[in-house]
Design an enzyme around this catalytic site. Structure first.
Site, PDB file in Angstrom:
ATOM      1  N   LYS A 138       0.838  -1.205   0.000  1.00  0.00           N
ATOM      2  CA  LYS A 138       0.000   0.000   0.000  1.00  0.00           C
ATOM      3  C   LYS A 138       0.868   1.249   0.000  1.00  0.00           C
ATOM      4  O   LYS A 138       2.045   1.186   0.362  1.00  0.00           O
ATOM      5  CB  LYS A 138      -0.907  -0.026   1.231  1.00  0.00           C
ATOM      6  CG  LYS A 138      -0.122  -0.057   2.538  1.00  0.00           C
ATOM      7  CD  LYS A 138      -1.022  -0.348   3.716  1.00  0.00           C
ATOM      8  CE  LYS A 138      -0.211  -0.370   5.003  1.00  0.00           C
ATOM      9  NZ  LYS A 138      -0.964  -0.863   6.130  1.00  0.00           N
ATOM     10  N   TYR A 365      14.484  32.040   5.084  1.00  0.00           N
ATOM     11  CA  TYR A 365      13.271  32.821   5.351  1.00  0.00           C
ATOM     12  C   TYR A 365      13.196  33.308   6.789  1.00  0.00           C
ATOM     13  O   TYR A 365      13.618  32.605   7.710  1.00  0.00           O
ATOM     14  CB  TYR A 365      12.038  31.948   5.079  1.00  0.00           C
ATOM     15  CG  TYR A 365      11.745  31.770   3.604  1.00  0.00           C
ATOM     16  CD1 TYR A 365      11.524  32.871   2.778  1.00  0.00           C
ATOM     17  CD2 TYR A 365      11.667  30.498   3.051  1.00  0.00           C
ATOM     18  CE1 TYR A 365      11.242  32.691   1.427  1.00  0.00           C
ATOM     19  CE2 TYR A 365      11.373  30.316   1.707  1.00  0.00           C
ATOM     20  CZ  TYR A 365      11.165  31.422   0.902  1.00  0.00           C
ATOM     21  OH  TYR A 365      10.877  31.256  -0.413  1.00  0.00           O
TER      22      TYR A 365
HETATM   23  C1  LIG Z   1      -0.346  -1.619   7.018  1.00  0.00           C
HETATM   24  C2  LIG Z   1      -0.988  -2.850   7.514  1.00  0.00           C
HETATM   25  C3  LIG Z   1      -0.189  -3.960   7.857  1.00  0.00           C
HETATM   26  C4  LIG Z   1       1.307  -3.951   7.915  1.00  0.00           C
HETATM   27  O1  LIG Z   1       1.747  -3.352   9.085  1.00  0.00           O
HETATM   28  P1  LIG Z   1       3.320  -3.209   9.408  1.00  0.00           P
HETATM   29  O2  LIG Z   1       3.354  -2.668  10.777  1.00  0.00           O
HETATM   30  O3  LIG Z   1       3.845  -2.246   8.405  1.00  0.00           O
HETATM   31  O4  LIG Z   1       3.895  -4.556   9.253  1.00  0.00           O
HETATM   32  C5  LIG Z   1      -0.854  -5.132   8.181  1.00  0.00           C
HETATM   33  N1  LIG Z   1      -2.208  -5.194   8.182  1.00  0.00           N
HETATM   34  C6  LIG Z   1      -2.987  -4.130   7.888  1.00  0.00           C
HETATM   35  C7  LIG Z   1      -4.459  -4.284   7.918  1.00  0.00           C
HETATM   36  C8  LIG Z   1      -2.398  -2.920   7.539  1.00  0.00           C
HETATM   37  O5  LIG Z   1      -3.159  -1.869   7.259  1.00  0.00           O
END
Ligand SMILES: *Cc1c(COP(=O)(O)O)cnc(C)c1O
Length: 470
Positions: A138, A365
Site C-alpha cells: 500500500k 526565510y
Molecule cells: C499496514 C498494515 C499492515 C502492515 O503493518 P506493518 O506494521 O507495516 O507490518 C498489516 N495489516 C494491515 C491491515 C495494515 O493496514
C-alpha cells in the site's frame, strides 16, 4: 530485467563475457538469448563482443571499453526505461551505474532490492512451515515503488499482495502482476473495476457486503468473487464487531457468489510491550470470532492477524498467513531484530551552492538562521515539498556530507534547505546523505515528531526512485 515490466523501453549494457570455452559458441548463445528476449537496444562494451556485432538483431552500439562508452554517454538519451548493467568485474561497470544515476536527478531515493529480498527471507525464516506471506504494498510500497517492488515480491514467491485502494491494485495488474491482491479500502464506486481486474475486496461491514454482492450479480459472472472478512478485535478502525458474527454467517451463507478467501484482523499495538495484555486479548477475540465463521463455511479459509512486529512478538498467532509491511523495508521492532534486517532506502541529494558567511548573518526565510560564528553554508536540493519536513529546520535535522554530520540551518524551504558544513571538506555538486541507515531514518522521524512509516510514505513523487539489484 524481465522482473521489471513497468517500462516498454529496455536497454542492456553488456561487457565481454569473460569465461573459458569456445568463444564463438559463447557469443552464439548470448546472441540467441538477447535476440529472443528483445530488449530495445544493446550497448556492447569490449573488443570481443564488438567482434560479434552482426549476431545481434536489434538496435546496437559498441564501444571498446568502459571509458570509451562514458565519453559518448552524452549522445544517448535514457528516458522512462529499464537499464540492465551487466559486466565482468574488470570492466568496472560501477562507473556506468554511477554516471547513469547522476544523469537521473539531484534528489533520489535509492532502493536496494537485494536488501528487500534479504528482509523478506528473514521474516520467512521466522515462520512455521506452510505459513503464507501477504506483502503490504500500500501507499506506493511504503514510498519505495509500486511495480518495481511488486514484481520482485512476485518473483520471490510471496503469496499475496495488499493495497489500500482499488486504483493501486489496477496499476499493479496493468503492469503484469498476477499474484492475488487484497484491497483494504474498497471505495463504493470501485467494485466493478475490482471484479474486472480480479482484485479481492476487504469486506468490513454489512454495507460493503451488500455492495460487493450486488456488483458480482451485476457482472453476470459465474465464478464466486474471493473476499476477505475483516474483524474488529479492538483496533476500532474497520471490521465486524463480535455481535455481528451470527448475522454475518447467515448473510455469507445466502450469498454464494462470494467466496471467503480469508478472515483477518489487525493488531493495534503489537510493537509495544506495555500493551501485551491488550494484544493477547485481540488475538483471543480473533480466535473466537474467526473460528465461528470458518467452522460454518464448507471450504478452507485463511486466518491472519499478524503485522511485521506481530510476527516477531507473537509467533503463536501466525495462523495461515501473516501480513508483512514495514519489516520488509528494513524497520524492525527491537534491537535484536534490527540487527537481522538490512536498510532498503537511501535518501540523498546534492549541494547546489556553498557560501562562506560572516558571524551575525542570517540564513533563509524570516532570518531564522542566525550565525553565531563565521560559517560555511551549503544549499541542498531537498525541501518540505519532497518530504523533508519543516520540523527539521533550525538544527533539529541533519544530513551527512562526506561522512560528517551537517545540521540544518534556518527554516526548511519548499524545494531546498541550508546546512552548516563548516569544517567539512565539500564542493558544490557533492552528494549529501539524508539517511542511509535505519538509525538515521528513526532520528529524522523523531525530529519530525513522527514515525518511520510517515517519513517513508511522505517522500513525494518528485523524489526519483532508483533501484539497485545485483
Ligand atoms: C499496514 C498494515 C499492515 C502492515 O503493518 P506493518 O506494521 O507495516 O507490518 C498489516 N495489516 C494491515 C491491515 C495494515 O493496514
Amino acid at each position: 530485467m524481465n522482473q521489471q515490466r513497468q517500462h516498454e523501453q529496455k536497454t542492456l549494457i553488456l561487457s565481454d563475457i569473460i569465461q573459458g570455452g569456445d568463444e564463438k559458441e559463447v557469443y552464439r548463445k548470448v546472441a540467441g538469448i538477447i535476440n529472443a528476449r528483445k530488449p530495445s537496444r544493446l550497448i556492447g562494451i569490449g573488443d570481443t563482443i564488438s567482434k560479434y556485432a552482426s549476431s545481434f538483431e536489434l538496435e546496437k552500439h559498441f564501444f571498446s571499453d568502459t571509458n570509451d562508452f562514458l565519453s559518448h554517454l552524452h549522445e544517448f538519451t535514457f528516458r522512462d526505461e529499464t537499464i540492465l548493467v551487466k559486466g565482468a568485474r574488470s570492466f568496472g561497470f560501477e562507473k556506468i551505474s554511477r554516471a547513469l544515476q547522476q544523469k537521473a536527478h539531484e534528489t533520489v531515493l535509492q532502493i536496494n532490492l537485494n536488501s528487500l529480498v534479504h528482509n523478506l527471507n528473514y521474516f520467512r525464516s521466522q515462520l512455521k512451515p506452510g505459513t503464507r506471506i501477504m506483502a503490504m504494498v500500500k501507499a506506493f510500497s511504503y514510498g519505495s515503488g509500486s511495480f518495481e517492488i511488486a514484481n520482485l515480491l512476485q518473483y520471490h514467491k510471496t503469496d499475496y499482495l495488499a493495497v489500500a485502494y482499488a486504483d493501486e491494485g489496477v496499476a499493479l495488474r496493468i503492469s503484469g502482476i498476477s499474484l492475488p491482491i487484497m484491497v483494504m479500502n474498497p471505495e463504493p464506486g470501485s467494485f466493478d473495476t475490482m471484479i474486472r481486474y480480479q482484485l479481492e475486496p476487504e469486506v468490513y461491514s454489512f454495507r460493503v457486503l451488500e455492495m460487493v454482492a450486488e456488483a458480482v450479480k451485476r457482472s453476470g459472472s459465474n465464478e464466486p468473487l474471493p473476499i476477505h472478512i475483516k474483524l474488529d478485535t479492538g483496533m476500532h478502525r474497520l471490521g465486524f464487531q463480535p455481535t455481528d458474527i451470527d448475522k454475518l454467517i447467515r448473510e455469507l451463507g445466502e450469498n454464494t457468489q462470494l467466496k471467503v478467501q480469508s478472515v483477518f484482523s489487525h493488531l493495534a499495538a503489537s510493537d509495544a510491550d506495555v500493551h501485551k495484555d491488550f494484544t493477547l486479548l485481540q488475538i483471543s477475540r480473533f480466535k473466537e470470532m474467526s473460528g465461528k465463521i470458518t467452522a460454518t463455511l464448507k471450504y478452507p479459509v485463511l486466518s491472519h492477524i499478524l503485522n511485521s512486529a506481530g510476527i516477531i512478538r507473537y509467533p503463536a498467532a501466525q495462523y495461515d498467513m501473516v501480513r508483512l509491511g514495514i519489516g520488509l523495508y528494513g524497520v524492525g521492532v527491537g534491537d535484536e531484530e534490527q540487527k537481522k534486517l538490512e536498510n532498503v532506502s537511501t535518501l540523498k541529494t546534492t549541494i547546489s551552492q556553498i557560501n562562506h558567511l560572516k558571524k551575525g548573518e542570517t540564513v533563509g526565510y524570516n532570518c531564522r538562521g542566525l550565525l553565531a560564528k563565521d560559517s560555511v553554508i551549503a544549499t541542498v536540493a531537498i525541501g518540505y515539498a519532497d518530504g523533508f519536513g519543516r520540523e527539521l529546520g533550525n538544527g533539529k535535522g541533519q544530513m551527512w556530507v562526506n561522512g560528517k554530520p551537517a545540521p540544518v540551518v534556518g527554516d526548511v524551504c519548499m524545494d531546498m534547505c541550508m546546512i552548516d558544513i563548516t569544517g567539512i571538506a565539500a564542493h558544490e555538486g557533492d552528494e549529501v546523505i539524508i539517511f542511509d541507515n535505519i538509525a538515521a531514518l528513526r532520528q529524522m522521524a523523531k525530529a519530525m515528531n513522527t514515525i518511520p512509516y510517515e517519513v517513508l510514505t511522505g517522500l513525494s513523487g518528485r523524489v526519483k526512485r532508483i533501484y539497485t539489484h545485483e
